[in-house]
Design a protein around this motif. Sequence first.
Motif, PDB file in Angstrom:
ATOM      1  N   GLY A  36      -4.366  -1.270   7.497  1.00 41.71           N
ATOM      2  CA  GLY A  36      -4.212  -0.158   8.432  1.00 41.71           C
ATOM      3  C   GLY A  36      -4.180   1.219   7.813  1.00 41.71           C
ATOM      4  N   GLY A  37      -4.643   1.349   6.578  1.00 42.73           N
ATOM      5  CA  GLY A  37      -4.695   2.652   5.913  1.00 42.73           C
ATOM      6  C   GLY A  37      -3.314   3.177   5.564  1.00 42.73           C
ATOM      7  N   GLY A  38      -3.263   4.458   5.305  1.00 40.21           N
ATOM      8  CA  GLY A  38      -1.994   5.086   4.948  1.00 40.21           C
ATOM      9  C   GLY A  38      -2.223   6.296   4.070  1.00 40.21           C
ATOM     10  N   ALA A  39      -1.189   7.094   3.923  1.00 43.24           N
ATOM     11  CA  ALA A  39      -1.272   8.287   3.088  1.00 43.24           C
ATOM     12  C   ALA A  39       0.103   8.542   2.492  1.00 43.24           C
ATOM     13  CB  ALA A  39      -1.728   9.483   3.921  1.00 43.24           C
ATOM     14  N   PRO A  40       0.174   9.065   1.296  1.00 43.41           N
ATOM     15  CA  PRO A  40      -0.930   9.276   0.348  1.00 43.41           C
ATOM     16  C   PRO A  40      -1.429   7.945  -0.206  1.00 43.41           C
ATOM     17  CG  PRO A  40       1.161   9.739  -0.715  1.00 43.41           C
ATOM     18  CD  PRO A  40       1.475   9.420   0.734  1.00 43.41           C
ATOM     19  N   VAL A  41      -2.542   8.012  -0.945  1.00 44.21           N
ATOM     20  CA  VAL A  41      -3.157   6.819  -1.528  1.00 44.21           C
ATOM     21  C   VAL A  41      -2.962   6.846  -3.043  1.00 44.21           C
ATOM     22  CG1 VAL A  41      -5.309   5.548  -1.867  1.00 44.21           C
ATOM     23  CG2 VAL A  41      -4.894   6.729   0.304  1.00 44.21           C
ATOM     24  N   ALA A  42      -2.460   5.738  -3.579  1.00 40.30           N
ATOM     25  CA  ALA A  42      -2.338   5.563  -5.030  1.00 40.30           C
ATOM     26  C   ALA A  42      -3.104   4.302  -5.400  1.00 40.30           C
ATOM     27  CB  ALA A  42      -0.884   5.439  -5.443  1.00 40.30           C
TER      28      ALA A  42
END
Length: 179
Positions: free
Chosen positions: A91-97
């Motif tokens: 489901g995505g997300g932020a921030p991305v690491a």
Amino acid sequence: LGLSVGMTNLVAARMGRAPIMRRSVLTLFSDRAPEDGVPSENPNLNQPGLVLSGFVERVGDPVPLVAADGSPHRGELVLVEALDAMARTVGGGAPVAIAVPAHWGPATVGALRGALRAKPSLAPNGVPAALIPDSAAALAALQAAPGLPSGGVVALVDLGGSGTSITLVRNEQYWDAGK
């Protein structure tokens, strides 16, 4: 959103959800978005497509990976598609690491960083994904839970699909405290 790159597996983790692990295999379809993994771990692999593997070790290699149909594919571009598929799965997300193999040199990391520019979904709100060595990501996860000792040396052993690495970290507080 945390993503991890391994020669054998890819992992996606997002707060509040169980991590998802898939084989480092990407299937391209003509009528829908690519999918990661093998059919036994991904129920969305329910129709034939163009299967690509061996792309993680080809990141930064100027010689493209050649698919079964003869089409050329740059390793870093395939990896970005695979990472995007993993991000969609949770489901995505932020921030991305993104945790990358610690043994990757600046050129390999740079190739991935450049390829990520073509995938805005992995740079939510225009913030590029942070690329960090997998050893640093593992130590950060250990620090969060269950925690690292307050002093001394920690040995992190990675029994990876393409080799074994050992990372030794000394907690400076231990030495500064004179223990």
